[in-house]
Write an enzyme that holds these catalytic residues in place. Sequence first.
Site, mmCIF file in Angstrom:
data_model
loop_
_atom_site.group_PDB
_atom_site.id
_atom_site.type_symbol
_atom_site.label_atom_id
_atom_site.label_comp_id
_atom_site.label_asym_id
_atom_site.label_seq_id
_atom_site.Cartn_x
_atom_site.Cartn_y
_atom_site.Cartn_z
ATOM 1 N N THR A 56 0.826 -1.211 0.000
ATOM 2 C CA THR A 56 0.000 0.000 0.000
ATOM 3 C C THR A 56 0.856 1.254 0.000
ATOM 4 O O THR A 56 1.784 1.382 0.794
ATOM 5 C CB THR A 56 -0.906 0.004 1.247
ATOM 6 O OG1 THR A 56 -1.664 -1.202 1.269
ATOM 7 C CG2 THR A 56 -1.850 1.186 1.231
ATOM 8 N N ASP A 57 0.514 2.199 -0.915
ATOM 9 C CA ASP A 57 1.171 3.506 -0.925
ATOM 10 C C ASP A 57 0.290 4.577 -0.281
ATOM 11 O O ASP A 57 0.779 5.574 0.242
ATOM 12 C CB ASP A 57 1.447 3.965 -2.365
ATOM 13 C CG ASP A 57 2.366 3.013 -3.100
ATOM 14 O OD1 ASP A 57 2.204 2.856 -4.328
ATOM 15 O OD2 ASP A 57 3.245 2.416 -2.445
ATOM 16 N N VAL A 58 -1.032 4.379 -0.393
ATOM 17 C CA VAL A 58 -1.984 5.406 0.038
ATOM 18 C C VAL A 58 -3.036 4.782 0.940
ATOM 19 O O VAL A 58 -3.594 3.731 0.610
ATOM 20 C CB VAL A 58 -2.698 6.032 -1.184
ATOM 21 C CG1 VAL A 58 -3.675 7.106 -0.747
ATOM 22 C CG2 VAL A 58 -1.682 6.587 -2.182
ATOM 23 N N LYS A 90 1.107 7.912 1.924
ATOM 24 C CA LYS A 90 0.225 9.080 1.808
ATOM 25 C C LYS A 90 -1.093 8.725 2.489
ATOM 26 O O LYS A 90 -1.463 7.550 2.540
ATOM 27 C CB LYS A 90 -0.080 9.346 0.327
ATOM 28 C CG LYS A 90 0.936 10.132 -0.452
ATOM 29 C CD LYS A 90 0.173 10.883 -1.573
ATOM 30 C CE LYS A 90 1.013 11.637 -2.567
ATOM 31 N NZ LYS A 90 1.957 10.917 -3.357
ATOM 32 N N ARG A 278 -2.965 -0.154 -5.034
ATOM 33 C CA ARG A 278 -2.022 0.202 -3.972
ATOM 34 C C ARG A 278 -2.619 1.215 -2.998
ATOM 35 O O ARG A 278 -1.915 1.878 -2.247
ATOM 36 C CB ARG A 278 -0.702 0.696 -4.569
ATOM 37 C CG ARG A 278 0.016 -0.424 -5.352
ATOM 38 C CD ARG A 278 1.477 -0.144 -5.597
ATOM 39 N NE ARG A 278 2.242 0.073 -4.376
ATOM 40 C CZ ARG A 278 2.824 -0.884 -3.637
ATOM 41 N NH1 ARG A 278 2.714 -2.153 -4.005
ATOM 42 N NH2 ARG A 278 3.504 -0.562 -2.549
#
Lengths: 342, 328
Positions: A56-58, A90, A278
């Site tokens: 996961t980015d966000v 983020k 993501r």
Amino acid sequence: MKFVTTALAALACAGTASAFTPNAAFLPKTTSRFNTAMNANVLKLSDPMSEILYKTDVFIFDCDGVIWRGDSLIDGIPETLEKLRAMGKKMFFVTNNSTKSRAGYKKKFDSLGLDIPAEEIFSSSFAAAAYMEQTKFKETGKKVYIIGEVGICEELDLIDVPWIGGPQDADKQPDMGPGGKLDHDEDVGAVIVGFDRTVNYYKIQYAQLCINENENCEFIATNTDAVTHLTDAQEWAGNGSMVGAIKGCTGQEPTVVGKPSPLMIDYLCTKLGLERSRICMVGDRLDTDVLFGTDNGLQSLLVLSGVTSEEKLLSPENTITPDYYADTINDFFLEAPAKVES
Amino acid sequence: SSVVARQRTTSVQNNKTVTCNYSTSAPRMMANVDRLTDPKSFLDELDVFVFDMDGVIWRGDSLIDGVPETLQKLRDEGKQMFFVTNNSTKSRAGYKKKFDNLGLDFIPSNEIFSSSFSAAAYLEMTKFKETGKKVYIVGEVGIGDELDLIGIPWIGGLDDQGKQPPMGPGDRLEHDHDVGAVIVGFDRNFNYYKIQYAQLCINKNPDCKFIATNLDAVTHLTDAQEWAGGGSMVGAIKGCTGRDPTVVGKPSPLMIDYLCDKFGFDRKRICMVGDRLDTDIVFGANNGLQTLLVLSGVTSESKLLSPENKVTPTFYTDSIVDFFADRA
């Protein structure tokens, strides 16, 4: 012949049955993983790094039941959010509550000791304004009639869309004597309906006239939640009531801008170029938060710190499956437990 | 103007018979909506009339011309009549006063079926009094008056107008756990207090009923415009509970079943007379009655005859005065 066969079969069964009589020494140990057998696909978060964090980015966080409950911050949240930021993640904070603008929610975050920039906050009041921008409402030169509280008014002011109604119609009564009528503005091109504790017959009638009589007038709802947590002490009738009233006198379905409508996700992904797989949606409600995530190609995490109990999540009636569930978002940084020896 | 019959042509295309319907220059209209041209024959087939009020007897506060004489003539011919309205704001006694003021004092109150009365009749039919519970009313005086007449305890109604629930930190709205039914009718004093009270009763009190007097989207509070109707209040309570109500008013069959059980009428000899297709005519047709659509209310001839309209009355006419047009 038949009788003998049956008797032999009965004996065979009896013999078999005794071999399977439960003996405590052979029973598998019960852990929460076995409870999930009730609803086979619902997994409790046990190895957060591999299960979610590396993928996961966000993060998109629902606010009520995830970050706070009513007016109280959930323990451990500020530290968890800091750790996620330190990992480079983020985050955005979404709420279906339209009573405040983003700026209004920033004040709430500040008062709880969470320094979150307003651009990370997505209230459904902001979602309604974003929808008006996407659909170039300003170019029509028309106005909006608001059923709702200050949040929607402030967000429309920020994008310069003229509006009438809102809190100023709180104590009004239409003229209902013989020959009486409520005069409505024929330049209203959209009615936005959000949670409104001062909803009354004047507002209902005004909205009805706009939607039924002004050509191509849009009917927009910030959300349709049946109940909401105005206070910690009980469940309060939500915007589903205000929207239900306007549906009931127009026969029309609204365009819904809040969860679980895809609008807010589409807006984020388009604006920021995010990759949906993501992104992880984190919330406490199955029918808005988790559905919002699963319907839009996001990962989903259901937390038990809000309105949904583990029992409700795992019950056979529940048909909505998050990827994982956890007690709170603090579980992102719990040590993974040692695997159970079977 | 008369109905234009559709012309049909039949042709064979690819070994299949294809039938095309088209009319000449006139817009396509429904073939089977008949104007009432022989009222005496129609009257001879009928014993009972069920009249909608608004748009049939009066419009807002003004009587429609010729109505008193027409009703009197029907009575003289031995016809029975009932007057139904989906409006729950008044009780039957309240409507009797309106009839009296308009010069229709020869109509007794037991011929009047307001949806407020229907709600009370429904509670009687379902033996609500035996539960010992109360009713929470979202609505105006009519419903409370009718419940008083049958001895059912209630709270809410006009008493909750202007109220605000406490909504500060930790606050809650206390609700009566003995409420066994919520009745929702048209309510010009609708507010968040009432919505929340009803939500709590329906969602928290076991087996609490949700009853609606009617679902009309718009109503004719005044002659000057269409006003948001009881459908709004009911819609709000549906929206916070996710439940569908039991509807006692048109087009639910309840009022007709009540009348037929009580008086033993032959449904084929009852005529429902109204100005709305989706409540009055559907009400009649779904219950095996004859139906007459009058153009003295909200429905225009072009709306009735348009291809979008799927509801077909037995006959239509300008107003009920036409019952005696051939004997003027």
